[in-house]
Design a protein around this motif. Sequence first.
Motif, PDB file in Angstrom:
ATOM      1  N   THR A 166      47.774 -21.253  38.510  1.00 54.56           N
ATOM      2  CA  THR A 166      48.795 -22.272  38.740  1.00 54.56           C
ATOM      3  C   THR A 166      48.236 -23.663  38.470  1.00 54.56           C
ATOM      4  O   THR A 166      48.880 -24.502  37.830  1.00 54.56           O
ATOM      5  CB  THR A 166      49.306 -22.183  40.186  1.00 54.56           C
ATOM      6  N   HIS A 167      47.026 -23.914  38.938  1.00 52.20           N
ATOM      7  CA  HIS A 167      46.390 -25.207  38.696  1.00 52.20           C
ATOM      8  C   HIS A 167      46.187 -25.433  37.200  1.00 52.20           C
ATOM      9  O   HIS A 167      46.393 -26.554  36.687  1.00 52.20           O
ATOM     10  CB  HIS A 167      45.055 -25.259  39.433  1.00 52.20           C
ATOM     11  N   HIS A 168      45.786 -24.393  36.497  1.00 48.53           N
ATOM     12  CA  HIS A 168      45.605 -24.516  35.040  1.00 48.53           C
ATOM     13  C   HIS A 168      46.920 -24.857  34.340  1.00 48.53           C
ATOM     14  O   HIS A 168      46.949 -25.705  33.446  1.00 48.53           O
ATOM     15  CB  HIS A 168      45.040 -23.201  34.487  1.00 48.53           C
ATOM     16  N   ASN A 181      53.604 -20.367  44.940  1.00 44.23           N
ATOM     17  CA  ASN A 181      52.347 -21.050  45.132  1.00 44.23           C
ATOM     18  C   ASN A 181      52.524 -22.566  45.228  1.00 44.23           C
ATOM     19  O   ASN A 181      51.657 -23.260  45.733  1.00 44.23           O
ATOM     20  CB  ASN A 181      51.397 -20.711  43.989  1.00 44.23           C
ATOM     21  N   ASP A 213      57.147 -30.542  38.994  1.00 43.15           N
ATOM     22  CA  ASP A 213      55.823 -30.909  39.458  1.00 43.15           C
ATOM     23  C   ASP A 213      55.700 -32.427  39.306  1.00 43.15           C
ATOM     24  O   ASP A 213      55.432 -32.928  38.219  1.00 43.15           O
ATOM     25  CB  ASP A 213      54.758 -30.190  38.638  1.00 43.15           C
ATOM     26  N   SER A 223      46.306 -18.926  42.320  1.00 43.69           N
ATOM     27  CA  SER A 223      46.230 -20.374  42.531  1.00 43.69           C
ATOM     28  C   SER A 223      45.505 -21.074  41.388  1.00 43.69           C
ATOM     29  O   SER A 223      45.906 -22.162  40.955  1.00 43.69           O
ATOM     30  CB  SER A 223      45.538 -20.660  43.865  1.00 43.69           C
ATOM     31  N   LYS A 224      44.405 -20.472  40.915  1.00 43.30           N
ATOM     32  CA  LYS A 224      43.685 -21.095  39.807  1.00 43.30           C
ATOM     33  C   LYS A 224      44.537 -21.130  38.538  1.00 43.30           C
ATOM     34  O   LYS A 224      44.519 -22.110  37.791  1.00 43.30           O
ATOM     35  CB  LYS A 224      42.379 -20.340  39.548  1.00 43.30           C
ATOM     36  N   ARG A 226      49.531 -26.386  35.641  1.00 45.55           N
ATOM     37  CA  ARG A 226      49.872 -27.779  35.960  1.00 45.55           C
ATOM     38  C   ARG A 226      49.068 -28.752  35.098  1.00 45.55           C
ATOM     39  O   ARG A 226      49.607 -29.659  34.468  1.00 45.55           O
ATOM     40  CB  ARG A 226      49.574 -28.055  37.429  1.00 45.55           C
ATOM     41  N   LYS A 227      47.780 -28.552  35.079  1.00 43.90           N
ATOM     42  CA  LYS A 227      46.899 -29.468  34.376  1.00 43.90           C
ATOM     43  C   LYS A 227      47.158 -29.436  32.870  1.00 43.90           C
ATOM     44  O   LYS A 227      47.225 -30.489  32.211  1.00 43.90           O
ATOM     45  CB  LYS A 227      45.444 -29.093  34.680  1.00 43.90           C
TER      46      LYS A 227
END
Length: 1378
Positions: free
Chosen positions: A686-688, A514, A549, A683-684, A690-691
């Motif tokens: 993955t974003h979580h 992703n 990242d 994807s969500k 990262r954040k």
Amino acid sequence: MSSNQNLKELQWFLQAINMENQNLHSISFYLFQPTSNCYQETNNSININISKENLNHFSSFLTKLSESNNTKSTLRNLEFHRVEWNSQQVRNLETLLSNHQCVKQLVFRRNRFNDKSMLDFSEILKRNKVIKEIMISESCIGSIGAGLIASSLMVNHSLEELQIWEDSVGSRGAEEISKMIEVNPNLKLLTIFDSNDIIATPLISSVLARNRATEVHVWCGEKNGEKCSKVVEFVHGNSTLRIYKLNLSGTCRVACSLGMNFTVKSLDMTGVKIKSKCAKEFRWVLEQNQTLKEVNFSRTCLKDKGIVYVAAGLFKNHSLQTLHLTGNLFGGIGVEHLLCPISRFSSLQMQANISLKCVTFGGGRRRIGRDGLAAITQFLITNETVTRFGIHDDESLRPDDFVKIFKSLEKNASLKCLCLQGCKGVQGETLLQTILETLHINPWIEEIDLSRTPLHNSGKTTGIYQRLGQNENPEPEMDLLKDMPLTEPKSCRVFFCGQEYAGKTTLCHSILQNFCASTLPYLDQVRTIVNPMEQDVKTVGIKIKTFKDEDTKISIWNLAGQHEFFSLHDLMFPGHGSASIFVIISSLFRKPSNKEPKSTAEIEEDLQYWLRFIVSNSKRAVQQCMLPSVAVVLTHFDKINQSSQNLQQTVDSIQRLRDKFQGYVEFYPTVFTVDARSSASVSKLTHHIRKTCKTILQRVPRVYQLCNDLIHILSQWRSENYNKPAMKWKEFGELCQVKVLPLRIRSRHYNKEAVEMKRRAVATCLHHIGEVIYFDELEFLILDCEWFCGEALGQLIKLNVRKQQSSENNGFISRKELEKILRGSLQSPMPGMGSKVFENLDASDLVRMMLKLELCYEQDASDQNSLLLIPSILEEGRGKPQRWQISSSDCLYAGRHLKCDDSSHMFLTPGFFPRLQVHLHNRIKALMSQHGATYSLGKYLISISINGVYIRVELGGQLGYYIDVLACSTKNLTETLRVIQQLIIPAIQSVCHGITMTENIIRPECVRNLTPPRYRRTQCAPLQQLKQALLSLPADSMYDYQYTWSSVLDSGRPILQEGFDFARDLLSDDDFREVLHRRYHDLHNLAQELQIPNENNPQEQDQPITISNEAEKVEPSFGGIAKGVEEVLQRLKIIEQEIRDLKQEIQGLRYYEHRLLLELHRKVNYIATFNAQVEERKVPNMFYFVKAENYSRRLITTMVSGMTALRLHMLCEFRGQMHVVEDQMGCEMMQVDNMAVKSLAPYMKKFMVMVTFALKIGAHLAAGMGEMIPDLSKEVAHLAGSLLLFGAVGATAAGAVGAAAIGCRNRSAEGSRGIQQDIKAAQQWMVDFLRERRCSTGKDIAEKFGLWRVRYRDNGQIAWICRRHMYARSAEIIEVPI
């Protein structure tokens, strides 16, 4: 003659020897002199000159001298010059020597012996046991004479010194003397000056071969003394053998004699030509000799072949410390072979020779070459023992070569002296700078000898010697940890937790895909490619995927979901300050291959396990700086109907879990439902990730800046060392010394321990952030975490241990088999791993790691081939009936149930019990030989036997939240429980650090019958609750208190009947004394408040009475438990006496309770009647506050502004019988304001604490109070002050009253004023409070508090009393309603 007054006629000698005042020590005979005379050379010596004409007097002189009685005790030395001996003269000499037993020395200079006289003289030597020294000089004894003397000395072992000067004994004579040496052990000195050096070989060979302590000096040369030289010298005093000149055969023979010699420690053959044949013999010497310390083969013409033999001998030599080989003819090949035994060529290889400390070689004739230079640099990098190394007078090495030599010294911590004297290549600025840089990095070099080198001749070595001096000076001390800068960590770990078939591995690959491919390094792009077969393979151990990242490094740790791997998860759990998040993954289906969905209960059970696992492990951290961050992911969402009712129930159950674990974990509110195979679906998530990673990195504690630097340094080190998965701690230290300036030891006297501590702190920090695996117990840093967790430790769980004698797997495996399995894991295909990895890490190293991490233990630590037991691979038993090893009428049974204090949020993780099994074994290992302890294991069982005490440690509960410790013993209860309290429980607490375990008492009947855990679960009494119950009893009821057990039924069938046990049969003497001690402490503080004087002995108030405590004499240690049978019987008698003492102490305790309660009621009555004019006692004065908490009530003893939800209650004030009123409604107080605190705080501080003490020591007063009574340890701290507190149990009781009397004199006046003011303020507040609550009438007070206003008939005082006293004491009171 006339000019010399000392000359006398020969006849004077005959007179002199008969004079009593003569003290002759030495007599010298000189024959064939020009004239005959004698003269006294000194007071103790006489010289006799006999001319050729008077030779016949010589025999008569010998005869007269032998008959003299005055010289028998004084004569020591006889010296003969130019005597031509015949048989008669030899016989006269024999008579002289037999009559003079004090003669020690015979000297023959230029004498002549014929065959007969020589034979006779040898016979004299055979029989004489007095003579110690014989010197024969220029007497032409030849080989025959030497042989005769040697034959006599084979019999005569009293002679200590034999010297033969300027005579040719020949090889035959030398051989005869050598034979004599072989049988004569007492000869101390042998000196021979011969015309041929060939005689030295047999002489020195025999001395060395027989290990004689004979000092040998052999010279050779012409008879006139010109051109003489020494051949051999052996000085036993300093164990030094110097060979100056020998031929080839002689050298070989000497070498053979040195093989088994232990008298020579230093061998010097400088200048003696040694050919390869001799060098071959010296190889055998080096292999066999165990005492030779120093060898000097300088200028011996050794070539490459000879050096090969010498080097071969060094491989097996374990004693040689110094080897000098300067000025020889060998080149690069010889250097390569010479340094091979003192070098290492891989981290797994051991250095063959570790005894050699000094090596020198060199010479201008031959070239060292490229191979020799490579050998030198390899030696300097890897050697750990040589302290002095020298290359002398070399002309072949260039300046660049010496630069490489000094560069290789950067990692050498053993070399102290480097000698390069006379080397032509030591020159140039580049070399000078390299030397200075090396000295900055390596402070252990103490000396560099550059004499006769171009660098030295040009005067440029001053800076080098200055730097050496600086390395000598100590650095100033500093706080090494505080001076290291901190920075925000750059790496975060994401732990994927979940059961098998949850889709963790697939989800991990989808998350990696992703990420945009352009942002990933090429190598990481390659690693994200998923083999289709890998999708179906279960994860073994722990798999780790790493990606970047921006500037953040994120690593996903995929924990294997199979239950057999759970025991490894604890080992890798992040520690204090680690940036990490947890993603709990659960599949909505039981298996991906079918469409059978999981029930809500199954999903909740999965999630609850991992939540409890996270909470339990996070409690083990030294400090919990933040709550663990948790997110929940439900996979296989694509296979389920979104409107499914089951899905909504699952979401609701997750919400309940979120509420339940609030305050334990930081629960992300969104539940991710994904198709793990789809990158878009995750994807969500993955974003979580990262954040959240970025957020957590900002919140966690900062790390050392060095950690970020070391990550790159370690990565570079791996690439340079064939991707080694691990590095030894020594290698890490060398890397820090070379590459990391803040972790460098800067001088020889630097605080090495402080730098070592600093390095370990940095390594621990790297471990916490997940870059390496490092534990203080290990000697390694694991650099490849995935390999260690998956390939190495993961193999242990899959071990298929061979079946032993029994049909069950008992967990033992041989060390060789384990190493074979681990070696196979080393050879597993690892991406990017070089082919030489197998040369850098050995399976035995992993076994040592496992032993130190307590993953396994040795059956017999003293046996190198001992079997290893790995608890994690034990198999469960087959339900065999359980029974104790002993069963007799005098057996005692006791048990303790240890339960997680918060079992709804924590448990004992799967890795706990295997670690406990190893840890407990290591603890009692020393007791096995001392007290005959035995130790055996099951899957969830530990069985221990120690000197008659049999213990079973069982893991219980579906998720392992409690441990039962059962004991069977023929000893008393106290002895048995001490084994549990001092050995078993501390071991459990040390392994489950951070988790609070509550201790409960198991019903003895369950222990005796080994009742299954499912039945005995309810048969436990909390230990502290039982102690609290005893504290709430009157003192005279303590000893006979009974605890009642409930019955246990199984489908209506009775398993256990109701029953009871006395507290004294459940608690040890130590527990009972703890209860008494706490009661004494309460009494002591109450006595202080009541200010009671000592009524028995007022004259000695300042001296507290002490009661001897017999229990204090018993050593409360394990050594005091495991005694012999006789001592145990004696101990039983002591215990019986202690029980009687307990009863006596309880009686004394009751006396003090009664006395203190009388004084308390006197004070309470005073308070109740104080200031009767206040509102004419229209409201009660004895009140207290209660706060409701978790369905229970707690008594408030300290008032603080802002407190809410309090309830006001009143006490019955009947004089002498104050008590709590049952079923009292009370009055609610919504919030405490500042005015209430000001009015009530003094009252709460003094009066309420006093009342609470009374409630605790008088059960009849505490009716209805129950568990409201708090622990007053903090509340009464202000009461203790400087009071006398006693540690012994009995001392406090007897000293309580006396101690109270001490403070009485100082505080009586102050207390009287203070309590009046406090009571007045509190009573006025009460009047105002009840008026505001519209509770000022008698009817209102009776309704809310159950109290009525009365007046005592005898004194007219007003009191508020309960209904019971209204009826029971109606004759004493009159009701006075308002």
